[in-house]
Scaffold this motif. Sequence first.
Motif, PDB file in Angstrom:
ATOM      1  N   SER A  94       0.352   2.133  -4.353  1.00  0.00           N
ATOM      2  CA  SER A  94       1.401   2.023  -3.333  1.00  0.00           C
ATOM      3  C   SER A  94       1.901   3.394  -2.898  1.00  0.00           C
ATOM      4  CB  SER A  94       2.569   1.169  -3.847  1.00  0.00           C
ATOM      5  OG  SER A  94       3.405   1.895  -4.727  1.00  0.00           O
ATOM      6  N   ASP A  95       1.782   4.404  -3.754  1.00  0.00           N
ATOM      7  CA  ASP A  95       2.274   5.752  -3.449  1.00  0.00           C
ATOM      8  C   ASP A  95       1.209   6.554  -2.705  1.00  0.00           C
ATOM      9  OD1 ASP A  95       3.573   8.238  -3.418  1.00  0.00           O
ATOM     10  OD2 ASP A  95       2.714   8.777  -5.360  1.00  0.00           O
ATOM     11  N   ALA A  96       1.314   6.579  -1.390  1.00  0.00           N
ATOM     12  CA  ALA A  96       0.315   7.279  -0.581  1.00  0.00           C
ATOM     13  C   ALA A  96       0.314   8.777  -0.831  1.00  0.00           C
ATOM     14  CB  ALA A  96       0.568   7.000   0.899  1.00  0.00           C
ATOM     15  N   ARG A  97       1.408   9.317  -1.333  1.00  0.00           N
ATOM     16  CA  ARG A  97       1.463  10.762  -1.557  1.00  0.00           C
ATOM     17  C   ARG A  97       0.664  11.192  -2.786  1.00  0.00           C
ATOM     18  NH1 ARG A  97       5.587   8.981   1.256  1.00  0.00           N
ATOM     19  NH2 ARG A  97       6.283  10.218   3.045  1.00  0.00           N
ATOM     20  N   SER A  98       0.102  10.215  -3.499  1.00  0.00           N
ATOM     21  CA  SER A  98      -0.846  10.524  -4.572  1.00  0.00           C
ATOM     22  C   SER A  98      -2.279  10.655  -4.061  1.00  0.00           C
ATOM     23  CB  SER A  98      -0.796   9.430  -5.653  1.00  0.00           C
ATOM     24  OG  SER A  98       0.402   9.525  -6.413  1.00  0.00           O
ATOM     25  N   LEU A  99      -2.520  10.347  -2.796  1.00  0.00           N
ATOM     26  CA  LEU A  99      -3.881  10.432  -2.268  1.00  0.00           C
ATOM     27  C   LEU A  99      -4.462  11.848  -2.344  1.00  0.00           C
ATOM     28  CD1 LEU A  99      -3.600   7.992   0.770  1.00  0.00           C
ATOM     29  CD2 LEU A  99      -5.040   7.684  -1.254  1.00  0.00           C
ATOM     30  N   PRO A 100      -3.687  12.920  -2.067  1.00  0.00           N
ATOM     31  CA  PRO A 100      -4.280  14.260  -2.199  1.00  0.00           C
ATOM     32  C   PRO A 100      -4.771  14.557  -3.615  1.00  0.00           C
ATOM     33  CG  PRO A 100      -2.310  14.377  -0.843  1.00  0.00           C
ATOM     34  CD  PRO A 100      -2.359  12.985  -1.409  1.00  0.00           C
ATOM     35  N   ALA A 101      -4.041  14.119  -4.637  1.00  0.00           N
ATOM     36  CA  ALA A 101      -4.482  14.344  -6.012  1.00  0.00           C
ATOM     37  C   ALA A 101      -5.778  13.582  -6.291  1.00  0.00           C
ATOM     38  CB  ALA A 101      -3.395  13.915  -6.996  1.00  0.00           C
ATOM     39  N   ILE A 102      -5.900  12.389  -5.739  1.00  0.00           N
ATOM     40  CA  ILE A 102      -7.126  11.606  -5.917  1.00  0.00           C
ATOM     41  C   ILE A 102      -8.290  12.285  -5.215  1.00  0.00           C
ATOM     42  CG2 ILE A 102      -8.216   9.403  -5.306  1.00  0.00           C
ATOM     43  CD1 ILE A 102      -5.351   8.153  -5.735  1.00  0.00           C
ATOM     44  N   ARG A 103      -8.049  12.760  -4.000  1.00  0.00           N
ATOM     45  CA  ARG A 103      -9.121  13.472  -3.273  1.00  0.00           C
ATOM     46  C   ARG A 103      -9.569  14.716  -4.044  1.00  0.00           C
ATOM     47  NH1 ARG A 103      -5.301  12.553   1.268  1.00  0.00           N
ATOM     48  NH2 ARG A 103      -6.066  10.757   2.461  1.00  0.00           N
ATOM     49  N   ALA A 104      -8.606  15.473  -4.566  1.00  0.00           N
ATOM     50  CA  ALA A 104      -8.940  16.704  -5.291  1.00  0.00           C
ATOM     51  C   ALA A 104      -9.720  16.397  -6.560  1.00  0.00           C
ATOM     52  CB  ALA A 104      -7.664  17.473  -5.617  1.00  0.00           C
ATOM     53  N   ALA A 105      -9.324  15.335  -7.267  1.00  0.00           N
ATOM     54  CA  ALA A 105     -10.036  14.963  -8.491  1.00  0.00           C
ATOM     55  C   ALA A 105     -11.479  14.587  -8.190  1.00  0.00           C
ATOM     56  CB  ALA A 105      -9.316  13.799  -9.172  1.00  0.00           C
ATOM     57  N   TRP A 116      -2.683   4.127   5.437  1.00  0.00           N
ATOM     58  CA  TRP A 116      -3.680   3.838   6.461  1.00  0.00           C
ATOM     59  C   TRP A 116      -4.588   5.036   6.707  1.00  0.00           C
ATOM     60  CZ3 TRP A 116      -5.828  -0.276   8.350  1.00  0.00           C
ATOM     61  CH2 TRP A 116      -5.176  -1.508   8.231  1.00  0.00           C
ATOM     62  N   GLU A 117      -4.060   6.239   6.598  1.00  0.00           N
ATOM     63  CA  GLU A 117      -4.924   7.419   6.697  1.00  0.00           C
ATOM     64  C   GLU A 117      -5.978   7.394   5.596  1.00  0.00           C
ATOM     65  OE1 GLU A 117      -2.810  11.102   6.859  1.00  0.00           O
ATOM     66  OE2 GLU A 117      -1.551  10.481   8.559  1.00  0.00           O
ATOM     67  N   GLY A 118      -5.558   6.977   4.395  1.00  0.00           N
ATOM     68  CA  GLY A 118      -6.506   6.876   3.292  1.00  0.00           C
ATOM     69  C   GLY A 118      -7.548   5.802   3.497  1.00  0.00           C
ATOM     70  N   VAL A 119      -7.195   4.730   4.203  1.00  0.00           N
ATOM     71  CA  VAL A 119      -8.165   3.695   4.551  1.00  0.00           C
ATOM     72  C   VAL A 119      -9.201   4.244   5.529  1.00  0.00           C
ATOM     73  CG1 VAL A 119      -8.441   1.518   5.819  1.00  0.00           C
ATOM     74  CG2 VAL A 119      -6.650   1.730   4.089  1.00  0.00           C
ATOM     75  N   VAL A 120      -8.721   4.894   6.561  1.00  0.00           N
ATOM     76  CA  VAL A 120      -9.603   5.348   7.633  1.00  0.00           C
ATOM     77  C   VAL A 120     -10.510   6.481   7.181  1.00  0.00           C
ATOM     78  CG1 VAL A 120      -9.649   6.410   9.929  1.00  0.00           C
ATOM     79  CG2 VAL A 120      -8.069   4.532   9.452  1.00  0.00           C
ATOM     80  N   ASP A 121      -9.978   7.390   6.344  1.00  0.00           N
ATOM     81  CA  ASP A 121     -10.804   8.551   5.946  1.00  0.00           C
ATOM     82  C   ASP A 121     -11.701   8.269   4.742  1.00  0.00           C
ATOM     83  OD1 ASP A 121      -9.312   8.916   3.559  1.00  0.00           O
ATOM     84  OD2 ASP A 121      -8.134  10.570   4.355  1.00  0.00           O
ATOM     85  N   GLY A 122     -11.634   7.062   4.190  1.00  0.00           N
ATOM     86  CA  GLY A 122     -12.534   6.686   3.110  1.00  0.00           C
ATOM     87  C   GLY A 122     -12.043   7.000   1.715  1.00  0.00           C
ATOM     88  N   THR A 123     -10.829   7.525   1.580  1.00  0.00           N
ATOM     89  CA  THR A 123     -10.309   7.798   0.233  1.00  0.00           C
ATOM     90  C   THR A 123     -10.103   6.502  -0.536  1.00  0.00           C
ATOM     91  OG1 THR A 123      -9.184   9.769   1.064  1.00  0.00           O
ATOM     92  CG2 THR A 123      -8.485   8.919  -1.082  1.00  0.00           C
ATOM     93  N   ILE A 124      -9.572   5.503   0.124  1.00  0.00           N
ATOM     94  CA  ILE A 124      -9.348   4.204  -0.512  1.00  0.00           C
ATOM     95  C   ILE A 124     -10.648   3.408  -0.491  1.00  0.00           C
ATOM     96  CG2 ILE A 124      -8.117   2.010  -0.302  1.00  0.00           C
ATOM     97  CD1 ILE A 124      -5.702   3.662   0.701  1.00  0.00           C
ATOM     98  N   ASP A 125     -11.055   2.932  -1.651  1.00  0.00           N
ATOM     99  CA  ASP A 125     -12.355   2.279  -1.815  1.00  0.00           C
ATOM    100  C   ASP A 125     -12.329   0.789  -1.553  1.00  0.00           C
ATOM    101  OD1 ASP A 125     -14.070   4.542  -3.172  1.00  0.00           O
ATOM    102  OD2 ASP A 125     -12.138   4.558  -4.200  1.00  0.00           O
TER     103      ASP A 125
END
Length: 468
Positions: free
Chosen positions: A242-253, A299-308
Amino acid sequence: MTAPPSSRFVVRARRVFDGSDLVPAAVVVEDGLITAVLDEDAPVADAADLRIPADAVLLPGLVDSHVHVNEPGRTEWEGFGSATRAAAAGGVTTIVDMPLNSIPPTTTAAALAVKRAAAAASARVDVGFWGGAVPENLGALAPLHEAGVYGFKCFLAPSGVDEFGHLDRVQLRRAMAEVAELGSRLIVHAEDPALLGADGALGRGYGAFLASRPATSEASAIEAVIEAARETGARAHILHLSDARSLPAIRAARAAGVDLTVETCPHYLTIVAEEIPDGASEFKCCPPIREASNRDLLWEGVVDGTIDAIVSDHSPSTVDLKRAGDGDFGLAWGGISGLQVGLSAVWTEARERGIPLETILPLFTTGPAAVAGLDAVGRIAPGAPAHLAVFAPDDVVHVDARELRHRNPISAYDGRVLTGRVRRTWLRGEVVFESGADAAAAVARTGDPGGRLLSRSGALVAVGQGAS
């Protein structure tokens, strides 16, 4: 649109989802399998012919890798019969059941056998199972793995039920190391209990509940998961982000080589905190629905493919539990009932944002299938089971919780007007759902084939025949 009586038939459509695009095609089905995908008007000998209306799309059966069925033990919350009827009505032909809130929880091979026996009695779609990693079974996960679970779920904060304890940071690393050795995966409810508010009454206003489960708690736990996965080499999966601001940490990992996937849910993509009325505890879930600005970043994470994957986290309970404390968000049971309406809800929001249907479809099909390690499902291709769904993206749906097919008539989607309806669902070439007046006739024509119980080893067991 009539159902062909033959075990060999061809479904023709102007728009068939091929995994990336919507293309004209003819899908040949024989004895429950897709045997060919041809040009739309290609001749097919000795096959009944079915043409999908031009306003509809032919999809692979959807996959939902995050469903709480609760049977046995809390079947009054949800059972395999009602859950899988709802799944079929939503175009979902494969679910993976969570190891709680059933009694016993799926934390031993014996408990898995009990769960499989319950599912075998009534499942209308295919069902796989997650195991649970709790303090009591660390170091002894191998029997569950060998029994066929697709991986292991753990909580880093209290789960809400006493029989499924949460792991601390040391235990998290132990679990990661163990699943890495087994070649399995650890799926994690990521909230840091040190940053959560105290249990108890919070009142009818949603703001107090949201403040009690801040985004910092989710971010802290996700960082712990990333570090443990990096140290052990384990495959890890973040549940219900639910916390979209964790997406950068996921991308970096991921960029650093950590084997990490992440899912989110329809309610986080379609509902915002600012719109939740006082006392409307049907919207309570953990982690919570956050603000509109957070939804935009998801939604940015959906579109850019970060969310699986986009999965329901269908976590129902009785109406009384959802309304406990007269709508007090601290006392009501947390969980969203949305298994039947996930695709429609997300497509409604995507359409308003100008996002094409083919952008979100992989997150309902091959995405969750890959998260669970399921082979073949979620795609229309030769050799795959003939799990198919007809979806009409322009149909309007007025959601009435009393008419949804899950067990208890309460849902955060009640009263919403959605765009997009599942008109028909096939499981191995047999109709298991059809909307409108023809539904009863479809079942009479084709019979009820029943779902099958899935195993990581690849075994398939027909419902009613027990489990292997």
